[in-house]
Design a protein around this motif. Sequence first.
Motif, mmCIF file in Angstrom:
data_model
loop_
_atom_site.group_PDB
_atom_site.id
_atom_site.type_symbol
_atom_site.label_atom_id
_atom_site.label_comp_id
_atom_site.label_asym_id
_atom_site.label_seq_id
_atom_site.Cartn_x
_atom_site.Cartn_y
_atom_site.Cartn_z
ATOM 1 N N SER A 30 4.185 5.571 -1.848
ATOM 2 C CA SER A 30 3.710 7.072 -2.190
ATOM 3 C C SER A 30 2.447 7.342 -2.960
ATOM 4 C CB SER A 30 4.900 7.887 -2.711
ATOM 5 O OG SER A 30 5.139 6.920 -4.105
ATOM 6 N N THR A 31 1.712 6.420 -3.395
ATOM 7 C CA THR A 31 0.600 6.740 -4.362
ATOM 8 C C THR A 31 -0.390 5.547 -4.144
ATOM 9 O OG1 THR A 31 1.394 5.497 -6.295
ATOM 10 C CG2 THR A 31 2.142 7.667 -6.097
ATOM 11 N N ILE A 32 -1.544 6.073 -4.241
ATOM 12 C CA ILE A 32 -2.841 5.172 -4.288
ATOM 13 C C ILE A 32 -2.734 3.778 -5.196
ATOM 14 C CG2 ILE A 32 -5.313 4.899 -4.457
ATOM 15 C CD1 ILE A 32 -4.791 6.550 -2.334
ATOM 16 N N ASP A 33 -2.083 4.186 -6.420
ATOM 17 C CA ASP A 33 -1.903 3.213 -7.621
ATOM 18 C C ASP A 33 -1.055 1.994 -6.981
ATOM 19 O OD1 ASP A 33 -3.582 4.012 -8.990
ATOM 20 O OD2 ASP A 33 -2.207 5.146 -10.300
ATOM 21 N N GLU A 34 0.303 2.413 -6.127
ATOM 22 C CA GLU A 34 1.232 1.668 -5.654
ATOM 23 C C GLU A 34 0.409 0.769 -4.527
ATOM 24 O OE1 GLU A 34 5.638 2.338 -3.891
ATOM 25 O OE2 GLU A 34 4.221 4.126 -4.068
ATOM 26 N N ILE A 35 -0.267 1.321 -3.581
ATOM 27 C CA ILE A 35 -1.352 0.544 -2.573
ATOM 28 C C ILE A 35 -2.043 -0.295 -3.398
ATOM 29 C CG2 ILE A 35 -3.016 0.767 -0.908
ATOM 30 C CD1 ILE A 35 -1.526 3.658 -0.420
ATOM 31 N N LYS A 36 -2.966 -0.141 -4.239
ATOM 32 C CA LYS A 36 -3.613 -1.001 -5.055
ATOM 33 C C LYS A 36 -2.986 -2.179 -5.437
ATOM 34 C CE LYS A 36 -7.624 2.266 -6.179
ATOM 35 N NZ LYS A 36 -8.034 3.014 -7.342
ATOM 36 N N SER A 37 -1.865 -2.032 -6.050
ATOM 37 C CA SER A 37 -1.066 -2.980 -6.794
ATOM 38 C C SER A 37 -0.518 -3.957 -5.742
ATOM 39 C CB SER A 37 0.334 -2.371 -7.522
ATOM 40 O OG SER A 37 1.238 -3.432 -7.905
ATOM 41 N N ILE A 38 -0.178 -3.680 -4.579
ATOM 42 C CA ILE A 38 0.450 -4.353 -3.480
ATOM 43 C C ILE A 38 -0.812 -5.065 -2.765
ATOM 44 C CG2 ILE A 38 1.329 -4.458 -1.202
ATOM 45 C CD1 ILE A 38 2.855 -1.647 -1.852
ATOM 46 N N LYS A 44 -3.914 -12.234 -4.085
ATOM 47 C CA LYS A 44 -3.505 -13.314 -4.772
ATOM 48 C C LYS A 44 -2.588 -14.541 -4.091
ATOM 49 C CE LYS A 44 -4.025 -10.845 -9.100
ATOM 50 N NZ LYS A 44 -3.502 -10.244 -10.379
ATOM 51 N N GLU A 45 -1.689 -13.684 -3.508
ATOM 52 C CA GLU A 45 -0.493 -14.473 -2.741
ATOM 53 C C GLU A 45 -1.340 -15.350 -1.771
ATOM 54 O OE1 GLU A 45 3.663 -14.052 -0.303
ATOM 55 O OE2 GLU A 45 2.779 -12.435 -1.519
ATOM 56 N N VAL A 97 -2.730 -6.747 7.126
ATOM 57 C CA VAL A 97 -2.614 -7.947 8.131
ATOM 58 C C VAL A 97 -3.324 -8.895 7.528
ATOM 59 C CG1 VAL A 97 -2.859 -8.748 10.455
ATOM 60 C CG2 VAL A 97 -2.070 -6.371 10.040
ATOM 61 N N VAL A 98 -2.626 -10.184 7.222
ATOM 62 C CA VAL A 98 -3.566 -11.257 6.658
ATOM 63 C C VAL A 98 -3.842 -12.162 7.751
ATOM 64 C CG1 VAL A 98 -3.245 -13.321 5.220
ATOM 65 C CG2 VAL A 98 -2.117 -11.264 4.299
#
Length: 201
Positions: A30-38, A44-45, A97-98
């Motif tokens: 629902s937010t850009i911050d949420e997207i950046k975090s994911i 990293k993963e 998509v990785v």
Amino acid sequence: MDTFLTVKDTATAIFKDKGSKFIAFIYPVSTIDEIKSILDQKRKEYYDARHVCYAYMLGFERLNFRANDDGEPSGTAGRPILGQINSANLTDVLIIVVRYFGGILLGTSGLINAYKTSACDVINSAEIITKIVEKSFVATCDYQTVNDVMKIIKEYNLELVKSEYNLDCSFTFKVRTSLIDTVSRKFSNLDFVQFNQLDDE
């Protein structure tokens, strides 16, 4: 219309072509911050992957969106992913998509097909749900007017979030956007009732 389509939860799908492996993820956001975090977490993963491409769509009006190729030839990754989000009429979603490179070049059409198929597969793997666009309001009144307020809440089947019965009674509830004008008029016709919209987070 005061409804939109999104996904209930995260889902994953895998697509392979000529040795390359495409791992697709879909998230409700629902937010850009949420997207950046994911995105940070996924990078990293999958630090050893060749590309981490994505697209997102945000908001009921579907006006806030972005597609990112992450080093793939321009328009071969992010745009096909976004195209599938649009085809499914989804919003408040992020698809990542990785790609692990398999040693054989897929070419422009091959890449477009791979990212399009990966996005389509992960959408099909997810549970799509309908959400209602609502705004929060509070009605404050004296004790004698409580029944009039409750009558409107019941008449329009409003979702009652909180009610407080004190010297002044207050009722917090949600109103579908298509009903706001009608409900506002109803409350404005009542004496001794304050009716205000709250800032939704």
